[in-house]
Design an enzyme around this catalytic site. Structure first.
Site, PDB file in Angstrom:
ATOM      1  N   ILE A 456       0.831  -1.209   0.000  1.00  0.00           N
ATOM      2  CA  ILE A 456       0.000   0.000   0.000  1.00  0.00           C
ATOM      3  C   ILE A 456       0.859   1.250   0.000  1.00  0.00           C
ATOM      4  O   ILE A 456       0.374   2.361   0.221  1.00  0.00           O
ATOM      5  CB  ILE A 456      -0.938  -0.060   1.220  1.00  0.00           C
ATOM      6  CG1 ILE A 456      -2.089   0.936   1.086  1.00  0.00           C
ATOM      7  CG2 ILE A 456      -0.192   0.122   2.524  1.00  0.00           C
ATOM      8  CD1 ILE A 456      -3.185   0.723   2.106  1.00  0.00           C
ATOM      9  N   GLY A 457       2.157   1.053  -0.217  1.00  0.00           N
ATOM     10  CA  GLY A 457       3.053   2.202  -0.233  1.00  0.00           C
ATOM     11  C   GLY A 457       3.980   2.231   0.962  1.00  0.00           C
ATOM     12  O   GLY A 457       4.922   3.019   1.013  1.00  0.00           O
ATOM     13  N   THR A 458       3.724   1.353   1.928  1.00  0.00           N
ATOM     14  CA  THR A 458       4.498   1.394   3.164  1.00  0.00           C
ATOM     15  C   THR A 458       5.787   0.592   3.091  1.00  0.00           C
ATOM     16  O   THR A 458       6.616   0.693   3.976  1.00  0.00           O
ATOM     17  CB  THR A 458       3.651   0.846   4.323  1.00  0.00           C
ATOM     18  OG1 THR A 458       3.183  -0.450   3.953  1.00  0.00           O
ATOM     19  CG2 THR A 458       2.456   1.729   4.594  1.00  0.00           C
ATOM     20  N   ARG A 593      11.486  -2.615  17.638  1.00  0.00           N
ATOM     21  CA  ARG A 593      12.657  -2.776  16.778  1.00  0.00           C
ATOM     22  C   ARG A 593      12.291  -2.349  15.358  1.00  0.00           C
ATOM     23  O   ARG A 593      11.219  -2.700  14.858  1.00  0.00           O
ATOM     24  CB  ARG A 593      13.090  -4.242  16.790  1.00  0.00           C
ATOM     25  CG  ARG A 593      14.503  -4.467  16.280  1.00  0.00           C
ATOM     26  CD  ARG A 593      15.003  -5.834  16.713  1.00  0.00           C
ATOM     27  NE  ARG A 593      14.278  -6.926  16.079  1.00  0.00           N
ATOM     28  CZ  ARG A 593      14.670  -7.512  14.926  1.00  0.00           C
ATOM     29  NH1 ARG A 593      15.745  -7.098  14.301  1.00  0.00           N
ATOM     30  NH2 ARG A 593      13.968  -8.511  14.426  1.00  0.00           N
ATOM     31  N   ILE A 594      13.167  -1.615  14.728  1.00  0.00           N
ATOM     32  CA  ILE A 594      12.895  -1.112  13.380  1.00  0.00           C
ATOM     33  C   ILE A 594      13.480  -2.088  12.362  1.00  0.00           C
ATOM     34  O   ILE A 594      14.684  -2.348  12.345  1.00  0.00           O
ATOM     35  CB  ILE A 594      13.497   0.299  13.214  1.00  0.00           C
ATOM     36  CG1 ILE A 594      12.828   1.253  14.223  1.00  0.00           C
ATOM     37  CG2 ILE A 594      13.308   0.803  11.789  1.00  0.00           C
ATOM     38  CD1 ILE A 594      11.306   1.256  14.192  1.00  0.00           C
ATOM     39  N   GLN A 603       7.982   6.328   6.432  1.00  0.00           N
ATOM     40  CA  GLN A 603       6.662   6.279   7.086  1.00  0.00           C
ATOM     41  C   GLN A 603       6.480   7.454   8.040  1.00  0.00           C
ATOM     42  O   GLN A 603       5.414   8.049   8.117  1.00  0.00           O
ATOM     43  CB  GLN A 603       6.533   4.975   7.887  1.00  0.00           C
ATOM     44  CG  GLN A 603       6.085   3.804   7.078  1.00  0.00           C
ATOM     45  CD  GLN A 603       4.580   3.836   6.898  1.00  0.00           C
ATOM     46  OE1 GLN A 603       4.040   4.740   6.282  1.00  0.00           O
ATOM     47  NE2 GLN A 603       3.893   2.869   7.442  1.00  0.00           N
ATOM     48  N   LYS A 666       7.058  -2.962  16.464  1.00  0.00           N
ATOM     49  CA  LYS A 666       5.700  -2.454  16.682  1.00  0.00           C
ATOM     50  C   LYS A 666       5.281  -1.616  15.480  1.00  0.00           C
ATOM     51  O   LYS A 666       6.018  -1.490  14.499  1.00  0.00           O
ATOM     52  CB  LYS A 666       5.628  -1.665  17.988  1.00  0.00           C
ATOM     53  CG  LYS A 666       5.662  -2.618  19.182  1.00  0.00           C
ATOM     54  CD  LYS A 666       5.061  -2.037  20.451  1.00  0.00           C
ATOM     55  CE  LYS A 666       5.997  -1.127  21.178  1.00  0.00           C
ATOM     56  NZ  LYS A 666       5.596  -0.895  22.582  1.00  0.00           N
ATOM     57  N   GLU A 670       0.780   4.852  11.893  1.00  0.00           N
ATOM     58  CA  GLU A 670      -0.087   5.922  12.393  1.00  0.00           C
ATOM     59  C   GLU A 670       0.613   6.844  13.378  1.00  0.00           C
ATOM     60  O   GLU A 670       0.283   8.017  13.493  1.00  0.00           O
ATOM     61  CB  GLU A 670      -1.330   5.289  13.032  1.00  0.00           C
ATOM     62  CG  GLU A 670      -2.283   4.756  11.973  1.00  0.00           C
ATOM     63  CD  GLU A 670      -3.121   3.582  12.428  1.00  0.00           C
ATOM     64  OE1 GLU A 670      -2.666   2.840  13.318  1.00  0.00           O
ATOM     65  OE2 GLU A 670      -4.226   3.400  11.896  1.00  0.00           O
TER      66      GLU A 670
END
Lengths: 706, 324
Positions: A456-458, A593-594, A603, A666, A670
């Site tokens: 979706i673009g993420t 954690r990224i 994002q 996580k 949003e």
């Protein structure tokens, strides 16, 4: 980690136009559909005159209520709005479809649709937000309770040395994804095939099966790419059932693409909220009470709750907390979650109130937040799964140069510009949902992952590559990700900031199982392992679900589980014109954690732009006489342009939350949109001395006397 | 969108003959006309593509700047003479729309733009006297934030959206139009019409006529276009000001001012222009009080009173910037 600088594998297809979106899927003999929409906000359809439309060139059919099958009744959610169009004579909202025109070309269908004449009866003056009764909502949109209470907030306010009470409002906003929602539907006997722009092929499949009384396996939904959704494509909106019903009736494939105007009525909106926050504190800035009341607009037949007060129960230590949420059922289309729901509107109120309290107390607003940092969840007493708000505030303040701030409002002028600095905390609830994925190893060592997820673009395909690469010790480029088909292992949906956790954990589980089956170790060449095992191919399916005792939307029952951030903003307000420009911002986030730093940074930059729109531009007003959104196009509904966005320094602090899921990740989709509006409003106060409590911040308000 | 015929023309006579046929519309850049077609504002039977007409030149001769009606906004803005001698004009063009639109949109088409009033641009028919005479004015009782404060009638409270028109009005420019029989020269400040009793008439162009050029007299080296808007780019003005000034030793000796965003025509501040002569440029209070002369006739609606304050402050700033 091998994911530093990992670029999205879907990038080239998108840049070259090769990526196929729902409306672009070719279908032989497909009819183009155009909707005729109700022009009144209530009442009943009296008469529909389609004679002229039926005679227009290229028209195959004009379908009215009598022509369509009766669909099963379902609530919202999973429907966007519980009353589906063309199932009754009642008009539920302005813009509700009352007929479908099918023609050989889109232009023919749209022209014929403009020739359908409708008359209505029993139309009354629309009821606007603010004019209806506050009611307790009853629907699946209510997460947890509407009312929460700990201690005695009344007593806490009475014994406080300092109190602030103020009412804040947020505006109606529209998601406005660049790709309008669209569905191409056809039937193969009793099997329904849908190419649709959605945020969840799983939700679409299950819901469409229920509406048409089909077994789910008779419905196939395909959507590899979604051109933005932001919540507008999460639940099932009319384009899906109307295209499927029209295809059934006409016996031909039907392509239904929403117009931009229809995106303002038929795919939800973030409803206006009115929130009152009262804070009590001791002179040294310890909260004695926090009260947060909220009401949001909803439709006549739907109790959409914005869940604005949740973060007030976990953000700050207070012996007494009282929150209450209500809705008003008014004349308007159905609202739906929009980036960022809940905390998006809610944190504007709480974080503005904290700023007001800081000024009342004469305490630095960063320091005030630090003094109210809780050890455990203030409402439930549960431990935090991970919480790095203090680190976000400290690192952000350091980077921004907050210590140089002159605390007095209107004390930092440069030429015509009043300069102001503002801060706000950000936090977002952690929703989680089940996910699954299949990992397959070929004889050449190539890896294929299959999942129902939509890109979706993420950057989810890159995230999948990263997780597989980390688990198997291979190169991310060796992993091919196939996605967006209900025939693949189901993924709950690309919404609610849930995908990295759910899908990432499922992919990790599948990859681990592959390794276990091969009796291999991370980093060993897969082709060799496969050959040693005498196999030419091996696959494993991985699943992940939140723990069994998890609450609604996968929220943890054992931990206070959220993401955090801090926003620092510098505004320049033209002293004569009241125009607010954002010149600089620093943001710091703690979100587990990224997995892919490049995509994660993107994002948060995008999220910030959403927050900017909420703060300064976006409002979609309902006309008081016509009961319709006034401006249903992107010339009248302003989204931020690149020129609006400042030099933005966005980054993460170290975090890892193994209680949330095995990856420690996580959600971040949003979080980036939260807190921006409060930080900007607080900066506007610092610049001008004018406290703006109504979003968006308009120049007319800044110019006006308080 | 209704099906239409499309033809391409090369000569002016051929164009004017074609435009004489009922239901025929010219198309140049198409950045506004295509909106009308999609929104159902216009339903022409035939479009005449005029892009090949020889009306693209920009030139300065005999003290007059002549801009062909088909010159693109971006070309005019980039023209060296325009940039040097008519900064207000270049600025008004560069602050309008987006780069992509400016590359397509023509000067003539820019002046033909219709209001951005959300009711006029509605997707379905709502009461709007500019769409259907006698249907009423939704804006009067609805969202008035963007509405006019000058020259509105109870039939229509819309504003016109063109930045260029505001600059041209301050420059005393002339819009040159050709009909089959004759040429007319219309002052730019009067080309777009106030609604009055005929809100359906957007401008002074008559059926069958075509804008061929815009002529701007003299030079306006000390000029400035100030555009106040909430989005930093690609947005119509809340209020805009075109200021052309002459000054000697810090004192104004001549001022021409036009406002955008306040009326359905560029609004010349003639009373203020007289009152400003002799005022010290550095004396903001005196500038404000001279400007007030033109605002006694302002009639704000509930919801747009702020424009009265904003427009006067913007005018002060524009005068000072023009003189700087």
């Amino acid at each position: 980690m091998t994911t530093e600088g990992l670029v999205r594998p879907d990038g080239p297809a998108k840049l070259t136009g090769a990526a196929r979106y729902a409306a672009d899927v070719p279908a032989e003999s497909a009819l183009a559909a155009a909707l005729v929409s109700a022009t009144v906000p209530n009442g009943r359809l009296a008469e529909l005159d389609a004679a002229e439309a039926r005679d227009c060139p290229g028209v195959a059919a004009v379908l009215t209520r009598a022509d369509l099958p009766t669909l099963a009744e379902l609530p919202s959610p999973p429907l966007g709005y519980p009353a589906l169009p063309l199932q009754a004579e009642e008009i539920h909202y302005e813009g509700e479809p009352i007929a479908i025109v099918l023609a050989e070309t889109l232009e023919q269908a749209q022209y014929a649709a403009s020739r359908v004449r409708a008359t209505y009866t029993g139309v009354r003056e629309p009821i606007a937000f603010g004019e209806a009764e506050d009611v307790v909502p009853h629907s699946g949109h209510v997460l947890g309770g509407t009312d929460e209470e700990k201690g005695d907030a009344g007593a806490g306010l009475a014994e406080a040395h300092v109190t602030v009470t103020a009412t804040y409002t947020t505006a109606d906003r529209h998601h406005s994804p660049i790709e309008p929602s669209a569905t191409l539907a056809w039937w193969e006997g009793e099997q329904l095939v849908l190419h649709s722009s959605v945020q969840s092929v799983a939700v679409a499949q299950q819901t469409m099966a229920a509406l048409f009384s089909l077994p789910p396996e008779h419905v196939r939904v395909v959507c590899p790419f979604t051109g933005g959704g932001f919540g507008a494509k999460g639940y099932v909106w009319p384009h899906l059932p109307l295209a499927a019903a029209a295809a059934k009736v006409s016996g031909r494939p039907v392509r239904l693409v929403m117009t931009r105007a229809q995106m303002f009525t038929l795919s939800g909106h973030q409803p206006a909220t009115r929130q009152t926050v009262s804070l009590g504190a001791t002179r040294d800035g310890r909260l004695t009470a926090l009260r947060h009341d909220s009401v949001n607009a909803s439709g006549r037949a739907v109790d959409y709750l914005e869940n604005t007060t949740h973060s007030s129960t976990w953000l700050y230590a207070s012996p007494a907390i009282e929150t209450r949420m209500r809705v008003q059922r008014v004349d308007r289309p159905g609202p739906t979650p929009m980036r960022a729901p809940h905390e998006g509107p809610g944190m504007f109120a709480l974080e503005s109130a904290m700023d007001e309290l800081a000024y009342e107390l004469g305490i630095d607003p960063v320091e005030l937040r630090l003094r109210n940092e809780p050890d455990v969840d203030p409402m439930t007493g549960l431990p935090f799964s991970s919480r790095r708000l203090v680190e976000c505030l400290r690192e952000g303040a350091e980077r921004f140069g907050w210590a140089e701030r002159s605390p007095e409002p209107r004390s930092m002028r440069e030429g015509n510009d009043l300069v102001g600095w503002g801060v706000a905390a950000a936090t977002m609830d952690t929703f989680r949902a089940p996910s699954s994925a299949k990992v397959r190893i070929g004889a050449d060592g190539r890896i294929v992952v299959e999942t129902g997820m939509q890109e979706i673009g993420t950057g989810l395909p890159a995230m999948v590559q990263a997780v597989v690469a980390e688990t198997l010790g291979c190169d991310p480029g060796d992993v091919e990700v196939r996605h967006g088909d209900s025939g693949f292992p189901p993924h709950a949906g690309t919404m609610g900031s849930m995908s990295a956790m759910g899908l990432g954990s499922a992919v990790q589980a599948a990859a681990r199982e592959v390794l276990a089956k091969l009796d291999g170790r991370q980093g060993q060449p897969l082709a060799g392992l496969l050959a040693e095992s005498g196999l030419t191919e091996l696959e494993a399916e991985g699943r992940w679900s939140p723990e069994e005792d998890a609450l609604a939307a996968g929220r943890s029952a054992r931990y206070s589980m959220h993401t955090y951030g801090a926003i620092f903003a510098e505004v320049r307000v033209d002293a004569d014109f009241g125009v607010v420009r954002l010149s600089r911002a620093v943001t710091r986030y703690a979100a587990g954690r990224i997995l892919n730093p490049l995509a994660a940074h993107s994002q948060l930059t995008g999220g910030f732009a959403w927050g900017y729109g909420q703060a300064l531009l976006e409002h979609s007003d309902v006309d008081p006489v016509l009961g319709r959104f006034v401006s249903k196009n992107l010339a009248g509904y302003l989204l931020p342009a690149n020129a609006d966005l400042p030099d933005l320094d966005a980054a993460f602090v170290e975090d890892d939350d193994r209680f949330a899921n095995p990856l420690g990740a996580k959600g971040i989709g949003e979080l980036g949109a939260v807190g921006v509006a409060a930080a900007i409003a607080n900066a506007v106060f610092h610049a001008t001395g004018r406290r703006v409590r109504n979003l968006p911040i308009r120049l007319a308000t800044v110019l006006s006397e308080p | 969108m209704r099906t239409f015929d499309y033809t391409r023309v090369r000569g002016l006579e051929e164009t004017l003959a074609a435009l004489g046929e009922p239901g025929t519309q010219p198309i140049a850049g198409g950045t506004e006309l295509v909106n009308w077609l999609k929104e159902g504002i216009e339903e022409p039977r035939r479009l005449v593509d005029i892009n090949r007409l020889p009306l693209r030149d920009v030139g300065f001769a005999d003290g007059v700047l002549r801009i062909g009606a088909l010159a693109r906004m971006s070309d005019v803005a980039a023209d060296e003479i325009v940039a040097a001698r008519f900064p207000v004009l270049a600025q008004s063009l560069l602050l309008a729309a987006s780069a992509q639109l400016r590359n397509m949109a023509s000067i003539g088409g820019n002046l033909m733009q219709r209001t951005r009033c959300p009711y006029f641009r509605a997707d379905t028919a709502v009461p709007c006297n500019k769409r259907a005479e006698g249907s009423g004015c939704s804006a009067l009782h609805g969202d008035t934030g963007a509405a006019a404060i000058f020259g509105w009638s109870d039939r229509c409270v819309a504003t016109h959206p063109s930045d260029l028109a505001v600059a041209l009005a301050a420059l005393d420019a002339v819009v040159v139009v050709r009909g089959e029989r004759s040429e007319r020269r219309i002052p730019a400040s009067e080309f777009i019409r106030l609604p009055g009793d005929e809100p359906l008439r957007h401008n002074e162009l008559r059926a069958g006529e075509l804008i061929t050029a815009v002529e701007v007299p003299g030079g306006a080296e000390r000029s400035y276009y100030l555009k106040v808007r909430e989005r930093a780019s690609y947005e119509f003005a809340v209020v805009s000001v075109a200021a052309v000034v002459r000054a000697e030793g810090g004192t104004l000796t001549g001022v021409r001012l036009a406002l955008g965003g306040v009326a359905h025509r560029p609004w010349r501040l003639t009373a203020a222009e007289s009152a400003l002569v002799g005022v010290d440029l550095g004396d903001t209070t005196a500038l404000r009080s001279a400007l007030a002369a033109s605002f006694t006739e302002a009639r704000p609606l509930a919801g747009n009173e702020y424009k009265v304050t904003l427009a006067q402050r913007a005018a002060v700033r524009a005068i000072q910037e023009a003189a700087a």
